[in-house]
Design a protein around this motif. Structure first.
Motif: not given
Length: 800
Positions: A621-631
């Motif tokens: 569901e994350q567009k990229d790893k950074e967004k997943v990590l930030e969330y």
């Protein structure tokens, strides 16, 4: 002195048998003394028997000579000589009767010597018939034979009495033989017998046979041979013929002469005399043997009496020592019993105690219940603390605490710890080894002991006991206190084991919380069958638990990865014990989902794989790893609310805003009461559902611009960056909002069909400038929340 039944039993057990044996030995000695008197009776009987037999023999010889004189009617000097011998024997018998004190009894058998002289004169003058001669002598000898009944039977000399009776039978037989000898002489001389002599002959023959049979029946053939008793066949043959002739009144056979009968009958009389002598010799041997046996038995009984008397004297000395020491032993046993009872009482609370200080305190209190113990304390080495009953003795010990802590100073406690052994001082006044030494008399302290207390073979303390008794700590008491200390050791180890157990349970509970977190996880056995799955995995994959449990993870295989990928995965697990990488699984709705997976092999103590743990992260569901990590870094996985990190940032912005616009901001700290009970009783799934519901309910009553964050397990914070233009309005507004939050949370009465026991405790703080840091604002609200909890929970408090 005789305070217990045990001592009485000792006296009875030892004294009464000894007295009984002494009494028995005394009776035995008296009996043997009585038997010694029987020895004299034995010899008196023999003396009397021989003197009577001597007189009977003389009368028998005198009778025979008188018959011969009467038949031949010529001078016969042997008769006068025999009469003198008979008179001499008679006088000898009278003297013996006097010596044996038998006169009173002998009077009935006494023969008047004057009548005998008259009888002899009639014979000399032929003034009586020959049958009267027989009658006269027969009567005399019969009286003498009957007088043998004066002989007293010997009570215990059965063999002697039997022999004596046999001799009497034999004398009767011998007398009858003498009578027969004389009658046959008359028969041979006169060629016939008159009627009176014939009757005498027949009567005498019967008496002779009866006494002979009695004599022979008692003695066996071997016994008769021992007496040199032989049968004179020539005499028996001739006497048999003569008896038949006389019985049948046949006149005398001219072939058998008077002189022949004289010779053969005298030979038979000599033979009978020889038997008598042998019988007397035998009975004398029996008497001597009886005497020897009696003397030996008497001596034995005297020795036995002496031994019994000596034993009784020795026993009296032993009993004296027993009496002297019994009370001491009784006190000692009582002392051990009381201490043992203390141990039993101690064991009762040792099983229930899980606090070290309480344990030490109870031990000291219990020991002082014994009246022989004056004071005791426990020195706790780990906490450097004295545990004892309150009082001046404890105060004095505490003043010396520095000595116990200082390893350079030598004292009885430091020695106990260093040597790891008991120290027993049974005379307290012998040397100065205690702070109580100088006041020992005043404090009534006479002995002491120290016992090292261990835990897992390490010294952790010392038990010190003072007693008001000298030599109180004997070996048995020391063993009992060692047992007490050993029980204390087990209790301390039990307490530590319990602490370890609680810690492990906490760790297991935390592990359970981790497993039930928002991160999808499964656990399989070594065969690859799923045995446990958390709700996050079910949610991610779109399955229920029931659909997954017992299945193999191959049910999620999507075909996105080839067989080589699977081989590499299992090789890594077998060799390295874990594998990490991306997998593409098929969800229940056939949707392909990318997951970051870590699989760990769980092994037992022998290194054998027992289970596999799979951990997953949904990266689709994350567009990229950074967004997943930030969330993930800024939001709570369960509720989706901002976490502490994001909240801190927003509070910073709120402080800037209130300063810039000169308004008031507020912070509401919400903690769920009884949340742990919900988790423990209903399960973490229900707890998670409650948290999600709480987040939802709070969101319903706050504004969209306000922030609600979850900063811990059951802790929520609501941030309002504009609650009013001044503190009065702000306080009113935020109080109203807090009341709404409280009411809406109290409105959650059920969670998935279960009764909700959780309530909110709310703390509020306001801020209007930058003088207070972000962390301090949160701390203020947290403090107010704890005040609410102290007020009874389900309350609202302001930070003042």
């Amino acid at each position: 002195m005789l305070k217990n039944t045990l001592f009485l039993k000792i006296i009875i057990i030892f004294t009464l048998p000894a007295l009984g044996i002494l009494y028995f030995s005394s009776v035995l000695v008296l009996e043997k003394v009585e038997l010694t008197k029987e020895i004299d009776d034995t010899y008196d009987n023999l003396t009397y028997l021989k003197s009577v037999e001597k007189l009977i023999s003389n009368f028998e010889e005198e009778r025979d000579l008188s018959v011969k004189y009467f038949l031949l009617r010529n001078e016969f000097p042997q008769l006068e000589k025999q009469q003198n011998e008979t008179t001499k024997s008679y006088n000898n018998l009278i003297n013996i009767v006097k010596n044996l004190n038998l006169e009173s009894k002998f009077n009935q058998f006494k023969i008047d010597i004057k009548k005998i002289d008259d009888f002899r004169n009639k014979i000399d003058n032929f003034s009586i018939s020959i049958d009267e001669v027989f009658e006269g002598y027969n009567v005399i000898n019969r009286v003498l034979l009957n007088s043998l009944s004066l002989m007293k039977p010997i009570k215990f000399a059965i063999e002697f009495n039997t022999d004596l009776s046999n001799v009497v039978d034999f004398l009767n037989f011998k007398e009858a033989s003498y009578i027969e000898k004389s009658i046959i002489k008359i028969y041979l001389e006169e060629k016939k017998l008159d009627d009176k002599l014939y009757d005498i002959f027949l009567r005498n023959y019967s008496i002779q046979e009866i006494n002979k049979d009695s004599f022979y029946n008692v003695h066996s053939l071997s016994s008769l041979q021992n007496f040199n008793i032989k049968f004179n066949e020539d005499y028996l043959n001739k006497i048999f013929i003569l008896r038949n002739n006389i019985k049948n009144k046949i006149e005398k056979n001219s072939d058998f002469k008077f002189e022949d009968w004289e010779y053969i009958s005298n030979e038979n009389i000599d033979y009978l005399s020889n038997i008598y002598n042998n019988l007397i010799y035998s009975i004398e041997k029996t008497a001597m043997k009886y005497e020897d046996d009696i003397i030996v038995e008497r001596n034995k009984s005297l020795i036995f009496l002496f031994v019994c008397f000596s034993t009784l004297i020795s026993l009296l000395f032993v009993l004296r020592n027993i009496i002297f020491n019994e009370q001491k032993s009784f006190y000692k046993v009582q002392k051990h019993k009381e201490i043992y009872e203390l141990l039993n009482q101690a064991n009762k609370f040792l099983l229930k105690t899980f606090d070290k200080k309480r344990l030490y305190s109870n031990i000291c209190e219990l020991l002082l219940e014994n009246e022989n113990l004056q004071f005791c304390f426990i020195y706790d080495l780990s906490d450097k603390e004295i545990i004892a009953n309150e009082g001046k003795l404890k105060d004095k010990i505490i003043t010396q605490m520095d000595k116990y802590h200082d390893k350079t100073k030598d004292n009885i406690i430091s020695k106990t710890i260093k040597w790891e052994t008991n120290i027993i001082i049974n005379n307290f006044k012998e040397k100065n080894i205690s702070v109580f030494y100088e006041n020992a008399d005043e404090l009534n302290i006479n002995s002491m002991a120290t016992f090292p207390i261990k835990k897992f073979n390490q010294i952790v303390g010392t038990l010190v006991i003072y007693s008001n008794e000298l030599n109180f700590f004997d070996q048995e008491v020391e063993i009992l206190f060692d047992k007490l200390v050993n029980d204390v050791t087990h209790c301390l180890e039990k307490i530590e084991y319990e602490e370890i157990r609680v810690k492990q349970e906490d760790e297991l509970r935390l592990s359970s919380y981790a497993f039930e977190s928002s991160e999808p996880m499964i656990i399989t056995n070594n065969a690859g069958e799923i045995i446990k799955v958390n709700q996050a995995f079910c949610t991610t994959m779109g399955y229920t638990r029931e659909e997954i449990l017992g299945k193999n993870p191959r049910i999620f295989k999507s075909g996105h990865q080839n067989s080589k990928f699977g081989d590499e995965l299992w090789n890594s697990l077998r060799i390295q014990g874990f594998w990490s990488g991306e997998v593409y699984n098929r969800k229940a709705n056939d949707e392909i989902i990318p997951l970051r997976s870590t699989i760990t092999a769980i092994k037992d103590k022998d290194g054998k794989i027992t289970h596999f743990l799979g951990q997953y992260i949904d990266i689709g569901e994350q567009k990229d790893k950074e967004k997943v990590l930030e969330y993930q870094a800024t939001h709570d996985n369960l509720t989706g609310l901002p976490n502490r990190l994001l909240l801190l940032d927003r509070i910073e912005h709120a402080i800037t805003k209130v300063v810039r616009h000169k308004i008031v901001g507020g912070l509401i700290f919400i903690d769920l009461d009884n949340f742990k009970e919900v988790n423990d009783t209903l399960g973490h799934d229900i707890g998670d559902a409650l948290l999600i519901m709480v987040a939802k309910k709070i969101a319903e009553v706050i504004r969209d611009e306000d922030t609600i964050a979850r900063i811990g397990g059951d802790e929520f914070i609501v941030l309002i960056d504009n609650i009013g233009n001044n503190k009065i309005d702000a306080k009113t507004n935020i109080t109203n909002l807090a009341e709404k939050i409280k009411n809406v949370l109290n409105g959650i009465t059920h969670i998935e069909g279960h009764i909700n026991v959780s309530t909110p405790s709310i703390g509020i703080t306001l801020f209007s400038d930058s003088s207070v840091s972000v962390k301090d604002i949160i701390k203020q609200a947290d403090t107010a929340m704890y005040v609410a909890k102290k007020q009874g929970k389900n309350a609202i408090e302001f930070f003042d």
